[in-house]
Design an enzyme around this catalytic site. Structure first.
Site, PDB file in Angstrom:
ATOM      1  N   ASN A 153       0.798  -1.227   0.000  1.00 48.74           N
ATOM      2  CA  ASN A 153       0.000   0.000   0.000  1.00 48.74           C
ATOM      3  C   ASN A 153       0.834   1.283   0.000  1.00 48.74           C
ATOM      4  OD1 ASN A 153       0.657  -0.830   2.661  1.00 48.74           O
ATOM      5  ND2 ASN A 153      -0.883   0.523   3.515  1.00 48.74           N
ATOM      6  N   GLU A 248       4.657  -3.806  12.470  1.00 53.68           N
ATOM      7  CA  GLU A 248       3.708  -2.708  12.230  1.00 53.68           C
ATOM      8  C   GLU A 248       2.557  -3.336  11.468  1.00 53.68           C
ATOM      9  OE1 GLU A 248       1.355  -0.477  10.950  1.00 53.68           O
ATOM     10  OE2 GLU A 248       2.745   0.190   9.389  1.00 53.68           O
ATOM     11  N   CYS A 282      -3.351   1.227   7.050  1.00 54.24           N
ATOM     12  CA  CYS A 282      -3.638   0.630   8.358  1.00 54.24           C
ATOM     13  C   CYS A 282      -4.125   1.665   9.361  1.00 54.24           C
ATOM     14  CB  CYS A 282      -2.430  -0.118   8.893  1.00 54.24           C
ATOM     15  SG  CYS A 282      -0.903   0.812   8.820  1.00 54.24           S
TER      16      CYS A 282
END
Length: 474
Positions: A153, A248, A282
């Site tokens: 992303n 993460e 996210c």
């Protein structure tokens, strides 16, 4: 003719018998063909990184800073090339792709500055009579080979967040880029090759996910830094053994809107944070909690603002919502929304799929255990709910397995600090959406959102070890 892209080990560009085609999720056009590294190539990458570490750990700070400055400047020279490839590979709207390139330029720039200030400290050790005339010198040292695994992303800047601090601290690095968007990393490798960092200090190995697990288990790797899904991240931690790990991972970011909020600003920012680049972040807004006194007005404005957002061709500069990364992601989103509606949720706007596109969708009457609320949608879908008291809203935010970032819109200083102290997340963003990030700030989460922190200074701390020398001056 389709362009072929090689991988990079020990300062050399390699091919293999295996290739994958990278196709645009927007129109199916082939962005390029990428050669995949084999298990033997991965072994060569580890050996070359081991050898290179003997050199990288000796590079003086001013030289590491020059290398990082060079990388930053060279990305800037190729800004549009990088942006166009990001959009071709993963369908990100071009305006967001250009912003990502600018962030990567900034990330390497800040890393070049941080390379000059990896400080230690002098500590007095004469706190007891038996330790008089003793002094402690504390210094940070690079740890060795770092394995970085990155997602699709943000195929440039999330790579930068691992590569830049690794170089700044003098480590060797092996990068496994996303299989859905590896070409941008290859373009970055072309720059690193010319930067002066020793051969083998940076290796790029596009490969199958199960094969990279060989290196996750490998004791010669001293750290694994992973950005991606919670399911994959925790699996990698379980097999990583004794090495350092930073994760993460995902999130279902929440935002709370109080009656004293600036509604004009809040509505626009939350709509952008919810649906920009199809919610594929996210820290994209997924859960919206609005005080009951302003809920009707907020709902009306938010639906209107959502309908204004342009959905379509990601190469057009006014597009806000592009495609999801592939059709499977769009189908999953469609299934989750349909399942929520079947169980009582209502759609205020959106709710339709067209190949890889999914309309910006607002859901109400959502139960906390529905997937669209309790799991990470990673798509342009949000839930909207009212609350009675601020304390209740904070409990709603915390009712999640994730804890990455949260946003609070209020000017009440007591409520601001209450949120800061009570919300179980890595970052609380006041008077802005939880999607806010600038690249030198500490960034990371708790609970299923992972652990460890990125942000250049903080990542450097993760990638180094403290060592103490005690001087007896008696």
């Amino acid at each position: 003719m389709v362009t072929e892209y090689k991988f990079f080990i020990n300062g050399e560009w390699r091919t293999s018998p295996r290739k994958i085609q990278i196709k645009s999720p927007f129109n199916g056009e082939i962005a390029g063909e990428v050669y995949l590294a084999s298990p033997d190539d991965l072994e060569d990458a580890v050996i070359s990184a081991q050898n290179a570490f003997e050199k990288t750990k000796e590079i003086p700070s001013h030289k590491r800073a020059e290398i990082l400055e060079f990388i930053s400047n060279e990305i800037a020279k190729r800004r549009e090339d990088f942006a166009q490839m990001i959009t071709r590979e993963m369908g990100k709207p071009i305006t967001f792709s250009r912003a990502e390139v600018d962030r990567a330029i900034f990330t390497f720039k800040i890393a070049s500055e941080e390379a000059k200030r990896i400080n230690g400290e002098i500590i007095p050790l004469d706190l007891a009579s038996h330790s008089e005339k003793r002094l402690g010198l504390v210094k940070r040292f690079p740890i060795g080979i770092i394995l970085a695994i990155t997602p699709f992303n943000f195929p440039l800047n999330l790579v930068a967040h691992k590569v830049a601090p690794a170089i700044a601290s003098g480590n060797a690095i092996i990068l496994k880029p996303s299989s859905q968007a590896p070409i941008v990393s290859i373009m970055l490798a072309e720059i690193i090759e010319k930067s002066g960092y020793p051969a083998g200090g940076f290796n790029l190995v596009p490969c199958k996910s199960d094969e990279i697990e060989l290196l996750v288990r490998d004791e010669r790797i001293k750290m694994v830094t992973f950005t991606g899904s919670s399911e994959v991240g925790w699996r990698l931690k379980n097999i990583a053994g004794k090495k350092k790990v930073t994760l993460e991972l995902g999130g279902n970011a929440a935002v709370v809107v109080e009656p004293d909020a600036n509604l004009d600003f809040a509505v626009k920012r939350i709509a952008l944070g919810s649906f920009g680049q199809a919610g594929q972040s996210c820290i994209a807004v997924q859960r919206i909690y609005v005080h009951k006194d302003i809920y009707p007005e907020f709902e009306k404005r938010f639906v209107e603002e959502t309908k204004k957002l342009k959905v379509g061709n990601p190469f057009e500069p006014d597009t806000i919502v592009g495609p999801l990364v592939d059709e499977n992601a769009a189908i999953k989103t469609e299934n989750w929304v349909n399942e929520a509606v079947k169980n009582g949720a209502k759609i205020l706007t959106g709710g339709k799929r067209n190949y890889t596109f999914y309309e910006p969708t607002i859901l109400i009457d959502v139960k906390p255990d529905m997937k669209v609320s309790c799991q990470e949608v990673f798509a342009p879908v949000v839930t909207l709910e009212k609350y009675d008291s601020f304390e209740e809203a904070i409990q709603m935010v915390n009712n999640s397995r994730y804890g990455l970032q949260a946003g609070i819109f209020t000017n009440n200083i007591k409520k601001i600090f209450y949120a800061f102290e009570k919300i179980d997340v890595g970052g609380v963003i006041i008077n802005d959406y939880p999607t806010y990030r600038i690249d030198h700030m500490p960034y990371g989460g708790v609970k299923d959102s992972g652990f460890g922190r990125e942000g250049l200074k903080y990542a450097i701390e993760e990638m180094t070890e403290l060592k103490l020398m005690v001087l007896n001056l008696a």
